[in-house]
Design a protein around this motif. Structure first.
Motif, short mmCIF file in Angstrom:
data_model
loop_
_atom_site.label_atom_id
_atom_site.label_comp_id
_atom_site.label_asym_id
_atom_site.label_seq_id
_atom_site.Cartn_x
_atom_site.Cartn_y
_atom_site.Cartn_z
N ILE A 90 0.85 -1.20 0.00
CA ILE A 90 0.00 0.00 0.00
C ILE A 90 0.88 1.25 0.00
CG2 ILE A 90 -1.70 1.31 1.34
CD1 ILE A 90 -2.73 -1.49 2.34
N HIS A 91 1.89 1.25 0.83
CA HIS A 91 2.82 2.39 0.91
C HIS A 91 3.50 2.62 -0.45
CE1 HIS A 91 6.66 4.41 1.85
NE2 HIS A 91 5.89 5.10 2.67
N ASN A 92 3.96 1.55 -1.08
CA ASN A 92 4.62 1.67 -2.38
C ASN A 92 3.67 2.24 -3.43
OD1 ASN A 92 6.89 0.54 -1.21
ND2 ASN A 92 6.59 -1.47 -2.14
N ARG A 93 2.41 1.78 -3.43
CA ARG A 93 1.45 2.29 -4.42
C ARG A 93 1.14 3.76 -4.17
NH1 ARG A 93 0.96 2.86 -9.08
NH2 ARG A 93 -1.11 3.14 -9.92
N LEU A 94 1.04 4.14 -2.91
CA LEU A 94 0.83 5.56 -2.59
C LEU A 94 1.98 6.41 -3.11
CD1 LEU A 94 -0.50 5.24 1.05
CD2 LEU A 94 -1.78 6.17 -0.89
N ALA A 95 3.21 5.92 -2.96
CA ALA A 95 4.38 6.65 -3.45
C ALA A 95 4.35 6.77 -4.97
CB ALA A 95 5.66 5.96 -2.99
N GLU A 96 3.95 5.69 -5.65
CA GLU A 96 3.84 5.73 -7.11
C GLU A 96 2.79 6.74 -7.56
OE1 GLU A 96 2.92 1.71 -8.16
OE2 GLU A 96 4.92 0.97 -7.64
N LEU A 97 1.66 6.74 -6.89
CA LEU A 97 0.59 7.67 -7.24
C LEU A 97 1.01 9.12 -6.98
CD1 LEU A 97 -2.49 5.72 -5.87
CD2 LEU A 97 -1.90 6.09 -8.28
N ALA A 98 1.71 9.35 -5.88
CA ALA A 98 2.16 10.70 -5.56
C ALA A 98 3.20 11.18 -6.57
CB ALA A 98 2.73 10.74 -4.15
N ALA A 99 4.07 10.27 -7.01
CA ALA A 99 5.11 10.64 -7.98
C ALA A 99 4.50 10.95 -9.35
CB ALA A 99 6.13 9.52 -8.11
N ALA A 100 3.40 10.29 -9.67
CA ALA A 100 2.75 10.49 -10.97
C ALA A 100 1.89 11.74 -11.02
CB ALA A 100 1.89 9.28 -11.31
N ALA A 101 1.53 12.27 -9.86
CA ALA A 101 0.65 13.45 -9.81
C ALA A 101 1.43 14.70 -10.22
CB ALA A 101 0.08 13.63 -8.41
N PRO A 102 0.88 15.48 -11.12
CA PRO A 102 1.56 16.72 -11.50
C PRO A 102 1.57 17.71 -10.34
CG PRO A 102 -0.62 16.63 -12.49
CD PRO A 102 -0.40 15.32 -11.79
N ILE A 103 2.68 18.35 -10.16
CA ILE A 103 2.81 19.35 -9.11
C ILE A 103 2.76 20.73 -9.78
CG2 ILE A 103 4.30 20.29 -7.31
CD1 ILE A 103 5.49 17.44 -7.09
N PRO A 104 1.74 21.52 -9.46
CA PRO A 104 1.65 22.84 -10.09
C PRO A 104 2.77 23.74 -9.59
CG PRO A 104 -0.02 22.62 -8.41
CD PRO A 104 0.67 21.29 -8.52
N THR A 105 3.27 24.56 -10.50
CA THR A 105 4.29 25.53 -10.11
C THR A 105 3.68 26.92 -10.15
OG1 THR A 105 5.08 25.66 -12.38
CG2 THR A 105 6.21 24.11 -10.94
N PHE A 106 3.80 27.60 -9.06
CA PHE A 106 3.30 28.96 -8.95
C PHE A 106 4.47 29.87 -8.63
CE2 PHE A 106 -0.20 26.19 -7.54
CZ PHE A 106 -1.15 26.56 -8.46
N PRO A 107 4.46 31.09 -9.15
CA PRO A 107 5.54 32.00 -8.79
C PRO A 107 5.51 32.29 -7.29
CG PRO A 107 3.95 33.06 -10.27
CD PRO A 107 3.50 31.66 -10.04
N GLN A 108 6.67 32.31 -6.71
CA GLN A 108 6.74 32.63 -5.29
C GLN A 108 6.59 34.13 -5.11
OE1 GLN A 108 10.39 31.05 -3.81
NE2 GLN A 108 9.79 28.93 -4.15
N ARG A 109 5.98 34.51 -4.02
CA ARG A 109 5.76 35.92 -3.74
C ARG A 109 7.11 36.64 -3.70
NH1 ARG A 109 1.62 38.00 0.61
NH2 ARG A 109 0.59 38.99 -1.11
N GLY A 110 7.20 37.71 -4.41
CA GLY A 110 8.41 38.50 -4.44
C GLY A 110 9.45 37.95 -5.42
N LYS A 111 9.14 36.86 -6.07
CA LYS A 111 10.09 36.27 -7.02
C LYS A 111 9.42 36.08 -8.38
CE LYS A 111 12.92 33.94 -3.67
NZ LYS A 111 13.73 32.79 -3.36
N GLU A 112 8.60 37.04 -8.76
CA GLU A 112 7.96 36.96 -10.04
C GLU A 112 9.05 37.03 -11.12
OE1 GLU A 112 6.81 39.00 -7.63
OE2 GLU A 112 4.96 37.94 -7.18
N GLN A 113 8.76 36.46 -12.26
CA GLN A 113 9.74 36.46 -13.33
C GLN A 113 10.00 37.88 -13.80
OE1 GLN A 113 8.28 33.88 -16.37
NE2 GLN A 113 8.77 32.03 -15.22
N GLU A 114 11.27 38.17 -13.99
CA GLU A 114 11.65 39.50 -14.46
C GLU A 114 11.38 39.61 -15.94
OE1 GLU A 114 15.64 40.45 -13.44
OE2 GLU A 114 15.42 39.69 -11.41
N GLN A 115 11.00 40.78 -16.35
CA GLN A 115 10.75 41.02 -17.78
C GLN A 115 12.07 41.40 -18.43
OE1 GLN A 115 7.83 40.51 -19.20
NE2 GLN A 115 6.97 39.93 -17.22
#
Length: 116
Positions: A90-115
Motif C-alpha cells: 500500500i505504501h509503495n502504491r501511494l508513493a507511485e501515485l504521488a510521484a505520478a501526480a503533477p505538481i503545479p508551479t506557482f511564482p513565489q511571492r516576491g520572485k515573479e519572473q523579471e521582464q
C-alpha cells in the motif's frame, strides 16, 4: 468490518502512511473498505464470500477506476499471514501515485519572473 480489516485499519489510521484513509467509505453505490482521497487509492480486503460474486467485484472496481481511483485488492487472509508486506505494498502504491501526480508551479511571492 472483519477481523482482517480491523487489523489493517490499525496500520492505516491516523495517517501512519502519511495520508488520510477512511474506512467503510461510500463511493457512489458502493462502500470501499478503505479509501484514500488524495492520492486516490482504494484498498479492498475480500474474503471467501467474494468468490461467488466476481462479476459484482469487477463492476465495483471498474466504477472506482472510472472515478480516477486506483484499486488494490487483497485476500482476507493476508492481514493475518503477512500484514507487513501488505502495508508495504500500500505504501509503495501511494508513493507511485504521488510521484505520478503533477505538481503545479506557482511564482513565489516576491520572485515573479523579471521582464527582459
Amino acid at each position: 468490518m472483519t477481523d482482517g480489516e480491523r487489523l489493517l485499519w490499525q496500520r492505516l489510521r491516523t495517517e501512519q502512511l502519511g495520508v488520510k484513509f477512511r474506512r467503510q467509505h461510500p463511493v457512489g453505490p458502493y462502500v470501499a473498505d478503505f479509501a484514500c482521497l488524495d492520492p486516490q487509492l482504494i484498498v479492498e480486503v475480500d474474503g471467501s464470500q467474494h468468490a461467488g460474486q466476481q462479476a459484482y467485484d469487477m463492476k465495483r472496481d471498474a466504477y472506482f477506476k472510472s472515478l480516477g481511483f486506483d484499486v488494490l485488492l487483497f485476500p482476507a487472509n493476508v492481514p493475518f499471514s503477512d500484514l507487513t508486506s501488505m502495508v508495504q505494498a500500500i505504501h509503495n502504491r501511494l508513493a507511485e501515485l504521488a510521484a505520478a501526480a503533477p505538481i503545479p508551479t506557482f511564482p513565489q511571492r516576491g520572485k515573479e519572473q523579471e521582464q527582459p
